[in-house]
Design a protein around this motif. Structure first.
Motif, PDB file in Angstrom:
ATOM      1  N   ARG A 104       0.838  -1.208   0.000  1.00 26.29           N
ATOM      2  CA  ARG A 104       0.000   0.000   0.000  1.00 26.29           C
ATOM      3  C   ARG A 104       0.870   1.255   0.000  1.00 26.29           C
ATOM      4  NH1 ARG A 104      -3.400  -3.273   3.361  1.00 26.29           N
ATOM      5  NH2 ARG A 104      -2.465  -2.443   5.275  1.00 26.29           N
ATOM      6  N   GLU A 105       1.994   1.203   0.717  1.00 25.12           N
ATOM      7  CA  GLU A 105       2.931   2.329   0.692  1.00 25.12           C
ATOM      8  C   GLU A 105       3.460   2.562  -0.719  1.00 25.12           C
ATOM      9  OE1 GLU A 105       6.067   1.375   3.358  1.00 25.12           O
ATOM     10  OE2 GLU A 105       4.864   1.561   5.177  1.00 25.12           O
ATOM     11  N   VAL A 106       3.793   1.454  -1.386  1.00 24.51           N
ATOM     12  CA  VAL A 106       4.353   1.553  -2.732  1.00 24.51           C
ATOM     13  C   VAL A 106       3.332   2.126  -3.698  1.00 24.51           C
ATOM     14  CG1 VAL A 106       5.308   0.249  -4.675  1.00 24.51           C
ATOM     15  CG2 VAL A 106       5.970  -0.352  -2.328  1.00 24.51           C
ATOM     16  N   ILE A 107       2.128   1.599  -3.666  1.00 26.26           N
ATOM     17  CA  ILE A 107       1.135   2.040  -4.651  1.00 26.26           C
ATOM     18  C   ILE A 107       0.714   3.492  -4.403  1.00 26.26           C
ATOM     19  CG2 ILE A 107      -1.074   1.383  -3.574  1.00 26.26           C
ATOM     20  CD1 ILE A 107      -1.516  -0.016  -6.472  1.00 26.26           C
ATOM     21  N   ALA A 108       0.750   3.928  -3.154  1.00 21.77           N
ATOM     22  CA  ALA A 108       0.451   5.336  -2.873  1.00 21.77           C
ATOM     23  C   ALA A 108       1.503   6.235  -3.516  1.00 21.77           C
ATOM     24  CB  ALA A 108       0.398   5.568  -1.365  1.00 21.77           C
ATOM     25  N   SER A 109       2.747   5.824  -3.442  1.00 24.54           N
ATOM     26  CA  SER A 109       3.831   6.597  -4.056  1.00 24.54           C
ATOM     27  C   SER A 109       3.702   6.600  -5.574  1.00 24.54           C
ATOM     28  CB  SER A 109       5.181   6.019  -3.639  1.00 24.54           C
ATOM     29  OG  SER A 109       6.249   6.754  -4.189  1.00 24.54           O
ATOM     30  N   LEU A 110       3.362   5.452  -6.145  1.00 24.36           N
ATOM     31  CA  LEU A 110       3.218   5.337  -7.595  1.00 24.36           C
ATOM     32  C   LEU A 110       2.076   6.209  -8.102  1.00 24.36           C
ATOM     33  CD1 LEU A 110       3.638   1.461  -7.940  1.00 24.36           C
ATOM     34  CD2 LEU A 110       5.294   3.196  -8.682  1.00 24.36           C
ATOM     35  N   LEU A 111       0.937   6.145  -7.437  1.00 25.80           N
ATOM     36  CA  LEU A 111      -0.212   6.936  -7.876  1.00 25.80           C
ATOM     37  C   LEU A 111       0.061   8.426  -7.757  1.00 25.80           C
ATOM     38  CD1 LEU A 111      -3.155   4.833  -6.404  1.00 25.80           C
ATOM     39  CD2 LEU A 111      -2.583   5.148  -8.816  1.00 25.80           C
ATOM     40  N   ASN A 112       0.822   8.809  -6.753  1.00 24.73           N
ATOM     41  CA  ASN A 112       1.161  10.217  -6.586  1.00 24.73           C
ATOM     42  C   ASN A 112       1.950  10.736  -7.783  1.00 24.73           C
ATOM     43  OD1 ASN A 112       1.470  12.720  -4.886  1.00 24.73           O
ATOM     44  ND2 ASN A 112       3.635  12.153  -5.087  1.00 24.73           N
ATOM     45  N   GLU A 113       2.935   9.966  -8.261  1.00 30.09           N
ATOM     46  CA  GLU A 113       3.736  10.446  -9.386  1.00 30.09           C
ATOM     47  C   GLU A 113       3.040  10.241 -10.723  1.00 30.09           C
ATOM     48  OE1 GLU A 113       7.377   8.332  -8.861  1.00 30.09           O
ATOM     49  OE2 GLU A 113       6.697   6.516  -9.873  1.00 30.09           O
ATOM     50  N   GLN A 114       2.003   9.404 -10.764  1.00 24.69           N
ATOM     51  CA  GLN A 114       1.246   9.176 -11.997  1.00 24.69           C
ATOM     52  C   GLN A 114      -0.026  10.016 -12.061  1.00 24.69           C
ATOM     53  OE1 GLN A 114       2.506   4.458 -11.930  1.00 24.69           O
ATOM     54  NE2 GLN A 114       0.477   4.945 -12.703  1.00 24.69           N
ATOM     55  N   TYR A 115      -0.247  10.894 -11.095  1.00 23.54           N
ATOM     56  CA  TYR A 115      -1.463  11.700 -11.044  1.00 23.54           C
ATOM     57  C   TYR A 115      -2.715  10.827 -11.064  1.00 23.54           C
ATOM     58  CZ  TYR A 115       1.745  15.553 -11.983  1.00 23.54           C
ATOM     59  OH  TYR A 115       2.784  16.461 -11.910  1.00 23.54           O
ATOM     60  N   HIS A 116      -2.579   9.624 -10.506  1.00 20.77           N
ATOM     61  CA  HIS A 116      -3.679   8.668 -10.350  1.00 20.77           C
ATOM     62  C   HIS A 116      -4.198   8.102 -11.670  1.00 20.77           C
ATOM     63  CE1 HIS A 116      -4.502   8.939  -5.914  1.00 20.77           C
ATOM     64  NE2 HIS A 116      -3.635   9.925  -6.091  1.00 20.77           N
ATOM     65  N   LEU A 117      -3.405   8.180 -12.722  1.00 23.60           N
ATOM     66  CA  LEU A 117      -3.766   7.551 -13.989  1.00 23.60           C
ATOM     67  C   LEU A 117      -3.160   6.158 -14.067  1.00 23.60           C
ATOM     68  CD1 LEU A 117      -3.116  10.453 -16.533  1.00 23.60           C
ATOM     69  CD2 LEU A 117      -5.292   9.789 -15.490  1.00 23.60           C
ATOM     70  N   CYS A 118      -3.887   5.221 -14.641  1.00 23.81           N
ATOM     71  CA  CYS A 118      -3.318   3.906 -14.939  1.00 23.81           C
ATOM     72  C   CYS A 118      -2.115   4.093 -15.860  1.00 23.81           C
ATOM     73  CB  CYS A 118      -4.361   3.024 -15.609  1.00 23.81           C
ATOM     74  SG  CYS A 118      -3.705   1.490 -16.326  1.00 23.81           S
ATOM     75  N   CYS A 119      -1.031   3.409 -15.569  1.00 24.40           N
ATOM     76  CA  CYS A 119       0.223   3.630 -16.289  1.00 24.40           C
ATOM     77  C   CYS A 119       0.141   3.310 -17.773  1.00 24.40           C
ATOM     78  CB  CYS A 119       1.346   2.811 -15.644  1.00 24.40           C
ATOM     79  SG  CYS A 119       1.107   1.010 -15.705  1.00 24.40           S
ATOM     80  N   TYR A 120      -0.759   2.426 -18.173  1.00 21.61           N
ATOM     81  CA  TYR A 120      -0.856   2.022 -19.575  1.00 21.61           C
ATOM     82  C   TYR A 120      -2.074   2.620 -20.282  1.00 21.61           C
ATOM     83  CZ  TYR A 120       2.510  -1.655 -18.270  1.00 21.61           C
ATOM     84  OH  TYR A 120       3.610  -2.352 -17.826  1.00 21.61           O
ATOM     85  N   SER A 121      -3.236   2.530 -19.650  1.00 21.60           N
ATOM     86  CA  SER A 121      -4.484   2.932 -20.316  1.00 21.60           C
ATOM     87  C   SER A 121      -4.867   4.378 -20.035  1.00 21.60           C
ATOM     88  CB  SER A 121      -5.627   2.023 -19.856  1.00 21.60           C
ATOM     89  OG  SER A 121      -5.927   2.251 -18.485  1.00 21.60           O
ATOM     90  N   GLU A 122      -4.284   4.988 -18.994  1.00 22.65           N
ATOM     91  CA  GLU A 122      -4.653   6.323 -18.520  1.00 22.65           C
ATOM     92  C   GLU A 122      -6.086   6.375 -18.008  1.00 22.65           C
ATOM     93  OE1 GLU A 122      -3.489   9.634 -20.966  1.00 22.65           O
ATOM     94  OE2 GLU A 122      -1.704   8.616 -21.680  1.00 22.65           O
TER      95      GLU A 122
END
Length: 237
Positions: free
Chosen positions: A41-59
């Motif tokens: 959960r810590e990891v995914i929170a960091s990932l979503l923060n830098e991705q502006y909450h968009l799915c990395c592939y489909s947006e």
């Protein structure tokens, strides 16, 4: 596909796990499965923060669709086990694990990190990664909801774009439907603003500027749709 600029580290526990990376596919699977849910959960929170909450592939904004995200290994654990806990290899992708049974039951085809093609062996030379700085230029969006290779690509690049679309199943029925609906919404707003003489740049900015560090769904499609008007909006990279 919007390029992801890495600026986090996924937290202490991920860094600790990466000090002794797995050496085999079996070790990668076992160790990742045993990595505690609260650490993930810590990891995914960091990932979503830098991705502006968009799915990395489909947006896709999975949270707006009542769906979840999972931690995606851009280079598969089975192919490059040493990168299992390497933050630079991770991204947040729709769907979450709890979504899978319901998604399959509805008859939709899986996409993104859960697509059958991505789950199998991926050719890293042909695959266009979301961590590639110019990944956005490989893809274009059409009004019927499909994503296609961009016209200006040379043949080898077009093949890479199509390979990536197929591998990630980015034209799954679900995604095509969602993109078509969004395109139609944008088109209706465009017509209204033209008729009433309202600012297209201001309208474009509504969906192209983050709010609470979140971007609207299908950022690249939206930016393409608005064209010159988008260039007048205060865009992010």
């Amino acid at each position: 596909m919007r390029a992801i600029h890495k600026h986090g580290n996924g937290g202490y526990h991920l860094s600790q796990a990466n000090e002794k990376p797995p050496q085999t596919a079996e070790q990668a699977l076992t160790r990742w499965d045993s990595f505690r849910p609260k650490y993930k959960r810590e990891v995914i929170a960091s990932l979503l923060n830098e991705q502006y909450h968009l799915c990395c592939y489909s947006e896709l904004r999975a949270d707006e669709e009542g769906l979840g995200y999972h931690i995606e290994h851009v280079e598969n654990k089975s192919q490059n086990p040493q990168r299992t806990f390497e933050y630079s290899n991770l991204a947040a992708s729709a769907l979450g694990t709890p979504d899978l049974s319901e998604y399959n039951a509805q008859g939709h085809e899986l996409f993104g990190g859960h697509a059958p093609g991505k789950q199998q062996s991926v050719d890293p030379v042909r695959f266009v990664s979301c961590h590639q700085a110019d990944c956005h230029r490989f893809f274009a969006y059409v009004s019927d909801g499909r994503v296609v290779p961009a016209q200006e690509l040379v043949p080898q690049e077009r093949e890479r774009a199509q390979y990536t679309i197929d591998t990630l199943n980015l034209n799954s029925p679900y995604l095509v439907t969602q993109r078509r609906k969004w395109w139609d919404e944008l088109d209706a707003l465009f017509e209204e603003h033209v008729v009433k003489g309202w600012s297209l740049a201001d309208l474009a900015a509504v969906d192209l500027v983050p709010v609470n560090n979140r971007l609207g769904r299908f950022f690249s499609l939206t930016r393409q749709f608005w064209g010159p008007a988008a260039e007048q909006a205060p865009l992010i990279a």
